[in-house]
Design a protein around this motif. Structure first.
Motif, short mmCIF file in Angstrom:
data_model
loop_
_atom_site.label_atom_id
_atom_site.label_comp_id
_atom_site.label_asym_id
_atom_site.label_seq_id
_atom_site.Cartn_x
_atom_site.Cartn_y
_atom_site.Cartn_z
N PRO A 242 0.82 -1.22 0.00
CA PRO A 242 0.00 0.00 0.00
C PRO A 242 0.85 1.27 0.00
N SER A 243 0.19 2.39 -0.19
CA SER A 243 0.88 3.68 -0.38
C SER A 243 1.49 4.24 0.90
N ASN A 244 1.17 3.69 2.07
CA ASN A 244 1.71 4.23 3.31
C ASN A 244 3.07 3.64 3.69
N PHE A 245 3.70 2.90 2.77
CA PHE A 245 5.03 2.35 3.01
C PHE A 245 5.99 2.78 1.90
N PRO A 246 7.30 2.83 2.19
CA PRO A 246 8.27 3.23 1.16
C PRO A 246 8.25 2.32 -0.07
N GLY A 247 7.88 1.06 0.11
CA GLY A 247 7.87 0.12 -1.00
C GLY A 247 6.57 0.12 -1.79
N PHE A 248 5.84 1.23 -1.77
CA PHE A 248 4.54 1.34 -2.44
C PHE A 248 4.61 0.76 -3.86
N GLY A 249 3.69 -0.18 -4.14
CA GLY A 249 3.60 -0.76 -5.46
C GLY A 249 4.40 -2.04 -5.65
N ARG A 250 5.35 -2.30 -4.75
CA ARG A 250 6.16 -3.52 -4.88
C ARG A 250 5.30 -4.75 -4.61
N LYS A 251 5.46 -5.79 -5.41
CA LYS A 251 4.73 -7.04 -5.20
C LYS A 251 5.43 -7.86 -4.11
N VAL A 252 4.64 -8.31 -3.13
CA VAL A 252 5.21 -9.04 -1.99
C VAL A 252 4.28 -10.17 -1.57
N TYR A 253 4.84 -11.09 -0.78
CA TYR A 253 4.05 -12.04 -0.01
C TYR A 253 3.94 -11.42 1.37
N PRO A 254 2.78 -10.83 1.72
CA PRO A 254 2.68 -10.03 2.94
C PRO A 254 2.93 -10.83 4.22
N GLY A 255 3.52 -10.15 5.19
CA GLY A 255 3.81 -10.79 6.45
C GLY A 255 2.57 -11.25 7.19
#
Length: 411
Positions: A242-255
């Protein structure tokens, strides 16, 4: 959208959790008049349990201030010696200047921590056990949601290249210890270095509880990876930051999804643990209650994994079995463990490990056929589960001394 919904829920719950925390203190602090009302302990216990079940858990600190060497207490200074977009190399440097053991020459250890959901602080006890007799460095992996998308992707191959860089930085006298997930990329990294006759090959490599060959004694973790098609993982567990993190837009397997998976593996045990925690609070049993807090402070702190790395691991390690089948290529070069001839090998498994089944780590010996027999050792820790081989009493009293002895034999 799932990640965005999770963040929205977290934002909504935060004020409630702060209220629960304040209420728990209101009914437990001896200077508060509410703490002396009927049922105050039960009320405080209920609020604290609510708080701990709903709060957001941040990355814990290693918080290792000192160690004891030959009866001398030696201060520890945590230093960052290398920084990459997805990882920091940390050094637990001993302050020997004023100690009676100044000039101590200890073997250098590179401890490769897992990038599999939890932070590298999960190996805090591992570090503590190694510090008295070793100069310890550890890979501290960065939460992918904190890495700007401009830094590019991070694949399983990149993990291997990171490990190779760290080994070369620490020189040819380094001893490499990998715990769980990194046993596979670490073996690949050292295999490629051996194939290319790299002069910075480590002295030893210790593989602990990892899926070198997941076909042996498959566990529930292995079954999930083989039962679901690769497309299921791509379409079900991968989300954009999401946009509230520095990695906005990066595809991840969320914690948070990984954490849900951890809990789902043994929900009854966790439910019982929380019930016991509540009872300890009601009875005023401070020591077991604090142990519960410390364990779940670590267990509930999770990080996002880069999608490319996670999907590469699913396919390469758990579906194609590329390492034991001899078909794995990294950067266009075949991974050949049989080319390793000068690096001593120790494998460690837990007798009761339900994450990496019996024989999965031992498979490294068959793959590393070029290592002389007198440079190979295998150890199965009696009564130890997965976490017991690197944390807790069995790690301190049984496993750590075995690793220390092995490293000393091959310095």
């Amino acid at each position: 959208m799932l990640y965005q919904l999770h963040e929205m829920q977290r934002s909504l719950l935060t004020p409630m959790m702060q209220w629960a925390d304040a209420s728990a203190k209101l009914f437990s602090n001896p200077v508060s008049p509410f703490a002396h009302t009927p049922f105050a302990q039960r009320i405080a216990a209920g609020y604290e349990l609510m708080y701990r079940l709903g709060k957001d858990y941040e990355k814990p600190a290693f918080d290792i201030k000192d160690t004891v060497i030959d009866g001398n207490t030696v201060a520890i200074v945590e230093q960052v010696v290398d920084t990459k977009p997805f990882c920091r190399l940390l050094h637990f440097k001993k302050d020997l200047a004023e100690a009676a053991i100044a000039g101590l020459n200890q073997p250098t250890v590179l401890l490769v921590a897992p990038l599999s959901g939890h932070h590298s602080t999960l190996l805090r006890d591992t570090v503590r056990g190694l510090l008295p007799k070793h100069d310890v460095f550890i890979t501290d992996w960065t939460d992918a949601r904190m890495v700007p998308a401009a830094s590019g992707p991070f694949h399983l191959d990149d993990y291997i290249f990171y490990v190779q860089d760290f080994i070369r930085d620490l020189g040819p006298e380094v001893h490499v210890i990998s715990v769980c997930q990194p046993t596979v990329p670490v073996l690949a990294a050292i295999s490629l270095m051996a194939t290319n006759k790299d002069p910075k090959l480590p002295k030893t490599m210790t593989m602990m509880g990892g899926p070198i060959d997941p076909r042996k004694s498959p566990t529930a973790v292995n079954d999930l990876a083989t039962e679901k098609p690769f497309s299921w993982f791509e379409n079900t567990v991968i989300y954009a930051v999401p946009s509230n993190f520095p990695g906005f837009g990066r595809k991840v397997y969320p914690g948070f999804l990984q954490h849900a998976g951890f809990i789902a593996m043994n929900p009854g045990r966790h439910a019982q643990s929380h019930r016991e925690f509540y009872q300890h609070l009601v009875r005023g049993d401070d020591e077991p209650a604090e142990s519960h807090r410390q364990f779940y402070n670590e267990y509930n702190a999770v990080l996002d994994m880069p999608a490319e790395y996670y999907l590469d691991t699913i396919k390469t390690v758990f579906q194609d079995f590329s390492l034991p089948r001899g078909t794995w290529e990294v950067g266009g070069q075949l991974v050949r463990p049989q080319d390793i001839t000068t690096v001593a090998l120790l494998t460690v498994e837990g007798e009761l490990d339900d994450i990496s089944g019996a024989g999965q780590t031992q498979a490294a010996h068959e793959l590393c056929s070029g290592i002389p027999a007198d440079m190979q050792q295998d150890f199965v820790a009696p009564g130890a589960g997965h976490y017991g081989i690197f944390s807790g009493r069995r790690w301190r009293e049984v496993v750590c001394p075995k690793i220390t002895e092995f490293i000393a034999q091959h310095r």
